[in-house]
Design a protein around this motif. Structure first.
Motif, PDB file in Angstrom:
ATOM      1  N   ASP A 247       4.050  22.874  67.533  1.00 61.93           N
ATOM      2  CA  ASP A 247       4.056  22.709  68.989  1.00 61.93           C
ATOM      3  C   ASP A 247       4.393  21.274  69.382  1.00 61.93           C
ATOM      4  O   ASP A 247       5.164  21.036  70.322  1.00 61.93           O
ATOM      5  N   CYS A 248       3.808  20.311  68.667  1.00 61.58           N
ATOM      6  CA  CYS A 248       4.097  18.901  68.955  1.00 61.58           C
ATOM      7  C   CYS A 248       5.559  18.587  68.677  1.00 61.58           C
ATOM      8  O   CYS A 248       6.227  17.909  69.466  1.00 61.58           O
TER       9      CYS A 248
ATOM     10  N   SER B 275      -2.085  16.518  74.643  1.00 63.68           N
ATOM     11  CA  SER B 275      -2.352  17.792  75.321  1.00 63.68           C
ATOM     12  C   SER B 275      -2.443  18.940  74.332  1.00 63.68           C
ATOM     13  O   SER B 275      -3.228  19.882  74.533  1.00 63.68           O
ATOM     14  N   ASN B 276      -1.677  18.870  73.248  1.00 62.26           N
ATOM     15  CA  ASN B 276      -1.747  19.931  72.237  1.00 62.26           C
ATOM     16  C   ASN B 276      -3.054  19.899  71.459  1.00 62.26           C
ATOM     17  O   ASN B 276      -3.381  20.867  70.757  1.00 62.26           O
TER      18      ASN B 276
ATOM     19  N   ASP C  87       0.673  19.105  81.469  1.00 64.69           N
ATOM     20  CA  ASP C  87       1.048  19.990  80.366  1.00 64.69           C
ATOM     21  C   ASP C  87       0.037  21.113  80.186  1.00 64.69           C
ATOM     22  O   ASP C  87       0.405  22.263  79.922  1.00 64.69           O
TER      23      ASP C  87
ATOM     24  N   ILE D 273       2.303  14.644  74.925  1.00 64.61           N
ATOM     25  CA  ILE D 273       2.468  15.978  74.340  1.00 64.61           C
ATOM     26  C   ILE D 273       1.506  16.180  73.177  1.00 64.61           C
ATOM     27  O   ILE D 273       0.844  17.217  73.071  1.00 64.61           O
ATOM     28  N   THR D 274       1.419  15.178  72.298  1.00 62.41           N
ATOM     29  CA  THR D 274       0.522  15.299  71.147  1.00 62.41           C
ATOM     30  C   THR D 274      -0.937  15.355  71.588  1.00 62.41           C
ATOM     31  O   THR D 274      -1.753  16.038  70.964  1.00 62.41           O
TER      32      THR D 274
ATOM     33  N   TYR E 185      -0.351  23.296  65.465  1.00 61.10           N
ATOM     34  CA  TYR E 185      -0.428  21.978  66.102  1.00 61.10           C
ATOM     35  C   TYR E 185       0.826  21.165  65.793  1.00 61.10           C
ATOM     36  O   TYR E 185       1.423  20.564  66.689  1.00 61.10           O
TER      37      TYR E 185
ATOM     38  N   SER F 251       8.016  20.412  71.282  1.00 60.33           N
ATOM     39  CA  SER F 251       7.930  19.835  72.633  1.00 60.33           C
ATOM     40  C   SER F 251       8.474  18.405  72.658  1.00 60.33           C
ATOM     41  O   SER F 251       9.158  18.011  73.605  1.00 60.33           O
TER      42      SER F 251
ATOM     43  N   TYR G  35       0.682  25.236  81.273  1.00 61.18           N
ATOM     44  CA  TYR G  35       0.622  26.231  80.192  1.00 61.18           C
ATOM     45  C   TYR G  35      -0.169  27.464  80.646  1.00 61.18           C
ATOM     46  O   TYR G  35       0.164  28.589  80.290  1.00 61.18           O
TER      47      TYR G  35
ATOM     48  N   LYS H 265      -5.297  22.770  72.619  1.00 63.57           N
ATOM     49  CA  LYS H 265      -4.963  24.041  71.972  1.00 63.57           C
ATOM     50  C   LYS H 265      -5.468  24.057  70.539  1.00 63.57           C
ATOM     51  O   LYS H 265      -6.048  25.053  70.082  1.00 63.57           O
TER      52      LYS H 265
END
Length: 298
Positions: free
Chosen positions: A109-110, A142-143, A50, A139-140, A106, A113, A54, A146
């Protein structure tokens, strides 16, 4: 002779000890920590995937993580503060908006996705077995990268305003920031898994996600303080309705911790904690029921 060999083969298969046994989940809430830990390498592989995808084929790379909250906060500062004259509890509006955007990006995005999990990964799910819940969890995680970059940018801006003598007073409650992130991750996972399960049958829900997230932002105190809403609703006796949004108390607690201004109640915080757990368990139930036969409908 052939029959004897066949019987021996059958007996050996009956006595064989299998390493793993794959079967449909029978429990409503199936969250096997041991199995997830066993697939931790795969989890980290998805997280790395992920993050890499990006950045891939981008000119500025991670700088986009800073550009997004910076430009968004500047535009909100001009529109909501300078034009609409919305106050921010005595705090510089740019910093106020930046704090809300850091947390909001945050969550959004979570959620966005996660809500597309089954559709995006249908080819992988249809070929090999692994705990499906690993995908939204990755996903949570990898975010978080960010969020970490945007959070550091927010801290730098907050430090700058403190050095300029602005009314910013961080409190010791900042130690609860990891708990706030966990609660927001649970809420986004819960909502995302429910929507993802529904989109396997109702594709048009996909088009409502982006629009719905934008509307939800205006129901959450990102660009305005909760005190303003409470003040407007108090004459009608509906001031407590603002806390029905589970994100309200979390955002206000975050702003109170770092900026020294925020309006929240003990009831609101308890409600947000309970809601996050309940919505996550509900999303897990729906997710587990859908993963058994989603490949026939996607």
């Amino acid at each position: 002779m052939a029959e004897k060999i066949a019987r021996q083969t059958e007996n050996s298969l009956d006595n064989q000890q299998w390493l793993y046994e794959i079967s449909p989940k029978r429990k409503l809430v199936a969250f096997n920590f041991e199995e997830i830990w066993r697939y931790r390498d795969l989890l980290m592989l998805f997280v790395k995937r992920d993050i890499v995808t990006y950045y891939k084929q981008t000119v500025l790379g991670p700088l986009w993580f800073l550009i997004q909250p910076l430009l968004t906060s500047i535009i909100q500062f001009v529109i909501f503060n300078k034009i609409a004259q919305i106050e921010s509890d005595g705090i510089n509006y740019f910093l106020f908006a930046l704090a809300g955007n850091t947390l909001w990006f945050y969550f959004s995005d979570c959620f966005k996705s996660t809500s597309d999990t089954f559709k995006t990964n249908q080819n992988i799910f249809g070929k090999v077995y692994f705990p499906r819940v690993i995908m939204p969890i990755s996903i949570t995680i990898s975010n978080l990268l960010k969020f970490g970059i945007q959070f550091l940018f927010f801290i730098c801006m907050m430090t700058y305003f403190i050095m300029q003598g602005k009314a910013v007073m961080p409190n010791w409650e900042i130690v609860f920031t990891p708990i706030l992130l966990i609660l927001m991750a649970l809420i986004s996972l819960g909502f995302g898994m429910i929507i993802s399960s529904m989109t396997t049958k109702y594709r048009d829900l996909t088009f409502l996600i982006g629009f719905g997230v934008q509307l939800y932002m205006y129901l959450t105190p990102v660009v305005y303080p909760t005190s303003l809403v409470v003040k407007k609703l108090k004459p009608y006796g509906y001031e407590n309705l603002v806390y029905l949004n589970p994100l309200t108390s979390l955002f206000e607690f975050f702003k109170y911790s770092y900026l020294g201004k925020g309006e929240f109640t003990t009831f609101g915080l308890v409600y947000s904690v309970v809601f996050s757990i309940v919505i996550f368990l509900l999303g897990l139930i729906v997710f587990n029921r859908t993963e058994k036969n989603f490949i026939d409908t996607v």
